[in-house]
Design an enzyme around this catalytic site. Structure first.
Site, PDB file in Angstrom:
ATOM      1  N   SER A 412     -10.859  -1.659  -0.873  1.00 14.67           N
ATOM      2  CA  SER A 412     -10.684  -0.339  -0.258  1.00 14.67           C
ATOM      3  C   SER A 412     -11.516  -0.212   1.004  1.00 14.67           C
ATOM      4  O   SER A 412     -11.252   0.658   1.816  1.00 14.67           O
ATOM      5  CB  SER A 412     -11.108   0.805  -1.172  1.00 14.67           C
ATOM      6  OG  SER A 412     -11.190   0.441  -2.490  1.00 14.67           O
ATOM      7  N   HIS A 433      -3.656  -2.684   0.094  1.00 12.62           N
ATOM      8  CA  HIS A 433      -4.488  -1.628  -0.491  1.00 12.62           C
ATOM      9  C   HIS A 433      -3.622  -0.669  -1.290  1.00 12.62           C
ATOM     10  O   HIS A 433      -3.000   0.249  -0.741  1.00 12.62           O
ATOM     11  CB  HIS A 433      -5.244  -0.901   0.636  1.00 12.62           C
ATOM     12  CG  HIS A 433      -6.159   0.164   0.149  1.00 12.62           C
ATOM     13  ND1 HIS A 433      -6.396   1.341   0.841  1.00 12.62           N
ATOM     14  CD2 HIS A 433      -6.895   0.261  -0.984  1.00 12.62           C
ATOM     15  CE1 HIS A 433      -7.241   2.091   0.158  1.00 12.62           C
ATOM     16  NE2 HIS A 433      -7.551   1.466  -0.950  1.00 12.62           N
ATOM     17  N   GLU A 445      -1.340   0.496   1.670  1.00 13.76           N
ATOM     18  CA  GLU A 445      -1.677   0.150   3.050  1.00 13.76           C
ATOM     19  C   GLU A 445      -1.662  -1.375   3.169  1.00 13.76           C
ATOM     20  O   GLU A 445      -2.331  -2.063   2.391  1.00 13.76           O
ATOM     21  CB  GLU A 445      -3.061   0.694   3.424  1.00 13.76           C
ATOM     22  CG  GLU A 445      -3.074   2.199   3.648  1.00 13.76           C
ATOM     23  CD  GLU A 445      -4.469   2.730   3.982  1.00 13.76           C
ATOM     24  OE1 GLU A 445      -4.565   3.626   4.833  1.00 13.76           O
ATOM     25  OE2 GLU A 445      -5.455   2.269   3.382  1.00 13.76           O
ATOM     26  N   ASN A 483      -8.552   6.373   4.202  1.00 12.99           N
ATOM     27  CA  ASN A 483      -9.945   6.697   3.894  1.00 12.99           C
ATOM     28  C   ASN A 483     -10.763   6.966   5.151  1.00 12.99           C
ATOM     29  O   ASN A 483     -11.730   7.724   5.117  1.00 12.99           O
ATOM     30  CB  ASN A 483     -10.594   5.567   3.083  1.00 12.99           C
ATOM     31  CG  ASN A 483     -10.116   5.588   1.633  1.00 12.99           C
ATOM     32  OD1 ASN A 483      -9.623   6.612   1.152  1.00 12.99           O
ATOM     33  ND2 ASN A 483     -10.247   4.466   0.948  1.00 12.99           N
TER      34      ASN A 483
END
Ligand code: NAD
Length: 702
Positions: A412, A433, A445, A483
């Site tokens: 991540s 991801h 992702e 994120n």
């Protein structure tokens, strides 16, 4: 055979006249289809040798809906409502021969026919609400006459299709076909109807069951719950009410007005944008033909924790064989047992058949030997989030795996290039991801490293598509797309506490905006210790600015043993065994102490400011992400935040929302915050300023 338009022709099968629609790939209702059906209907209606009509589509599916690109404007030629009326007017039986997807406008054509027969695998539905629309060609008027008011409300509000069998039981389908030759069977059915006297049964003339007001009220309540914040379901309820309370003709004009209003609404524009954006992700410009996606057959997954299990299930569900590798037999057994339990849960909820569960389970083979990945075409690593551990594993994977195998990491936050550098084949290393729970969340992702080769990127995007997920290409940077944006959102949510808001005020404001839950409820659910540990690590790595406000409240909560839901207290308090967050005066006091300690003056903060403070950093960071080429297009960023973080779909995603606000207003607000709070977090992205100067918007970059 007569050709009526480039997509419609007629055929004669004895006394049965067949209208054939042939508009590959999905028989979308293009203008030529509408014009053609109208002309064909007129021809067959007048032909004395024709005793019944069949409406048939070539190519395995009935009309799967309108042409979405043409939805923006009102049709200049015949509308579907008008064509359907002409079909229904025909004084001979008209039979719809349904197969494949019979959706939206397609189902409305079927409703205008006098009889409907369907192949067993037909899917029948009105998914218009998913685009912020209501059925607009008589669907809200005819459907309740065939299946009843409650069932039709259910279908229209959920947008979920019925199977042919369910449709038969509901009265929507009159005859289930064998399905081997849909046209031939439909012609036989038409001949039977002719033999029985050839009666015409117009849906519009069927009586409509009167229902009490509470049917509509409870439908509206349930829509408010299941489709929170969406306007179209409520509008659809109004249209169906029109069917009950007015004549058919009046009902049609009520529906027409509501449809036009929906089509012009901001929500529908946003939903249509996402529909297009979700089909565009995964398309890497210039690589249409170079993928070798088909070459991926055997998948390896390393690490069978939370993510590894979900990823293994996702791959098995899509038909891949998976070797799932753990460190020791006990951990592996736990994982395989966990997977079985998850599948069994789906079976008991009726979401999966027992046979499918067995087939999926058989495709997942557990092992404690990394060597078993020798034949894998693609390996996805999902072990502990620790660079040194991952680097060791990738060196081993390189030694074991085929030279052309793709080596992917589910990290991540770690640097893909640092992981790739552990192997002499960095070109074959990529980030995949997945989001948790991986077998449920659609977003992945796909993170390209500096050296990842195009073929590996395109193949990975194609692979994610085969998993029936949304693979969004991202560049390698701290937090990738999702994120990286989340950081600013969370930061402001916490700063607002120090400046005067309570956790519940912040959460309520964002809930009202349309987020599925506020950031503090979310933090309590995820565990405040997890984010505290990540913060500590990032601080050590120098990835956080030296700002004492960052983590000020959350770190104090963790120190006080308030780790969130799991300890019965976090930003909120929880009654034993309950999950409802309750405001806690102790937390309010803690926040006030922290603010005083940091010398921050407190003031009342309204909902509008809360939303602006939390959402604008998303937009500003998204602009940088596009500017830097981390995301291919603004639409990709929208897809990430809608599918991975619960940004309200009906607002189209952060970048679409920014365009709707107007970039001028976005920039002015950022500049105001810059004056009030300083430049560290509030310097506007260059892309914003540039687009404004050029008189353009984010959507122009899609
Ligand atoms: N949990 C999430 O929400 C989430 C979301 C996205 C990405 N990720 C990432 O996915 C990865 C895994 O996370 P998780 O939450 O599943 O962790 P987890 O702790 O639940 O699982 C990790 C598993 O890997 C196994 N493992 C460790 N080293 C191994 C090795 N050398 N060989 C084989 N197995 C090994 C462990 O025994 C454990 O079962 C991490 O990189 C994490 O950052 C997690």
């Amino acid at each position: 055979m007569t050709v009526h338009s480039e997509t419609v022709r007629t055929e004669r099968h004895g006394s049965v006249g067949v209208i054939v629609i042939d508009n590959p790939p999905v028989n979308a209702i293009a203008p030529s289809v509408r014009d053609g059906v109208a002309a064909a209907t007129a021809e067959l209606a007048e032909d004395a040798r024709v005793a019944a009509l069949v409406l048939h589509c070539a190519g395995g599916t009935f009309m799967a809906g309108a042409d979405i690109k043409k939805l923006a404007a009102a049709p200049s030629r015949l509308t579907s409502a008008e064509v359907i009326e002409r079909l229904e007017d025909v004084p001979k039986p008209v039979i719809a021969a349904l197969q494949g997807n019979t959706l939206g406008g397609g189902l409305e054509y079927a409703l205008g026919c006098h009889f409907r027969c369907a192949a067993p695998a037909t899917s029948l539905g009105v998914p218009e609400v998913n685009l912020g629309l209501i059925p607009g060609a008589g669907g809200t008027q005819r459907l309740p006459r065939l299946v009843g008011v409650e069932k039709s409300l259910d279908m229209i509000i959920s947008g979920k299709p019925l199977s042919a069998q369910e449709a038969r039981a509901a009265g929507l389908v009159d005859r289930l076909l064998d399905g081997t030759d849909v046209l031939a069977e439909a012609v036989v059915y038409a001949q039977e109807i002719i033999t029985q006297g050839g009666t015409v049964r117009r849906t519009r003339d069927l009586p409509i069951a009167r229902v009490g007001d509470q049917v509509f009220t409870s439908a509206a309540q349930s829509a408010a719950r299941t489709r929170r914040g969406e306007e179209a379901p409520l509008k659809a309820i109004e249209a169906v009410r029109g069917a009950v309370e007015h004549t058919f003709a009046e009902g049609m004009s009520i529906e027409g007005e509501i449809f036009a209003a929906c089509r012009a609404s901001a929500q529908s524009r946003a939903l249509r944008h996402l529909f297009v954006a979700e089909r565009q992700v995964g398309r890497l410009p210039g690589t249409d033909k170079v993928t070798r996606t088909e070459s991926i057959r055997r998948v390896g997954v390393v690490g069978a924790g939370t993510m590894g299990r979900g990823i293994a299930m996702t791959c098995a569900n899509a038909g891949f064989t998976v070797v799932l590798v753990e460190t020791d037999a006990a951990a592996l057994d736990r994982a395989l047992w966990g997977i079985r339990e998850t599948y069994a849960g789906s079976v008991s909820k009726g979401r999966m058949s027992e046979a499918d569960m067995q087939a999926h389970l058989q495709r997942i083979v557990g092992s404690v030997e990394l060597e078993r990945l020798r034949d894998a075409d693609l390996v996805i690593e999902a072990i502990f989030e620790d660079l040194a551990v991952k680097v060791r594993l990738f060196a081993d994977l390189h030694r074991i795996c085929k030279p052309d195998a793709i080596l992917a990491t589910n990290t991540s936050a770690l640097d893909i290039d640092a992981i790739a550098a552990a192997t002499p084949r960095p070109g074959n290393v990529i980030g995949l991801h997945f989001f948790s729970p991986a077998h449920v969340m659609r977003l992945v992702e796909v993170v390209r490293g500096r050296q990842t080769v195009t073929d590996v990127i395109a193949t990975s995007l194609g692979f994610i598509k085969r998993l029936r997920k949304l693979g969004v290409l991202a560049g390698n940077c701290d937090g990738f797309i999702g994120n990286r944006m989340l950081a600013g959102y969370r930061r402001e949510a916490e700063f607002l506490l120090l400046e005067g808001a309570t956790p519940e005020q912040v959460d309520d404001a964002l809930l009202q905006f349309g987020m599925p839950m506020g950031p503090h409820v979310m933090g309590d659910m995820a565990g405040l210790d997890i984010s505290a540990a990540a913060r500590k690590r990032r601080r050590l790595e120098g990835k956080l600015p030296p700002d004492k406000r960052v983590g000020a409240v959350a770190d104090r909560l963790v120190e006080a043993g308030r780790l969130g839901q799991k300890t019965g207290a976090g930003f909120y308090r929880y009654e034993p065994g309950a999950r409802a967050p309750l405001p806690d005066p102790q937390v309010h006091a803690l926040i006030e102490r922290e603010a005083a300690r940091l010398g921050i003056g407190r003031r009342p903060i309204g909902a509008e400011e809360i939303v602006e403070r939390c959402i604008l950093p998303l937009i500003n960071e998204a602009a940088r992400i596009v500017e830097e080429g981390i995301a291919l297009r603004p639409g990709d960023v929208d897809v990430v935040w809608v599918n991975g973080y619960g940004f309200p779909r009906y607002r189209g995603g952060p970048m679409w929302y920014a365009d709707e606000l107007g970039l001028e207003r976005v920039l002015a607000t950022l500049q105001r915050f810059r004056t009030e709070h300083g430049p560290t977090y509030w310097t506007p992205a260059q892309l914003l300023t540039r687009l404004l100067e050029e008189g353009r918007a984010f959507r122009d970059l899609n």
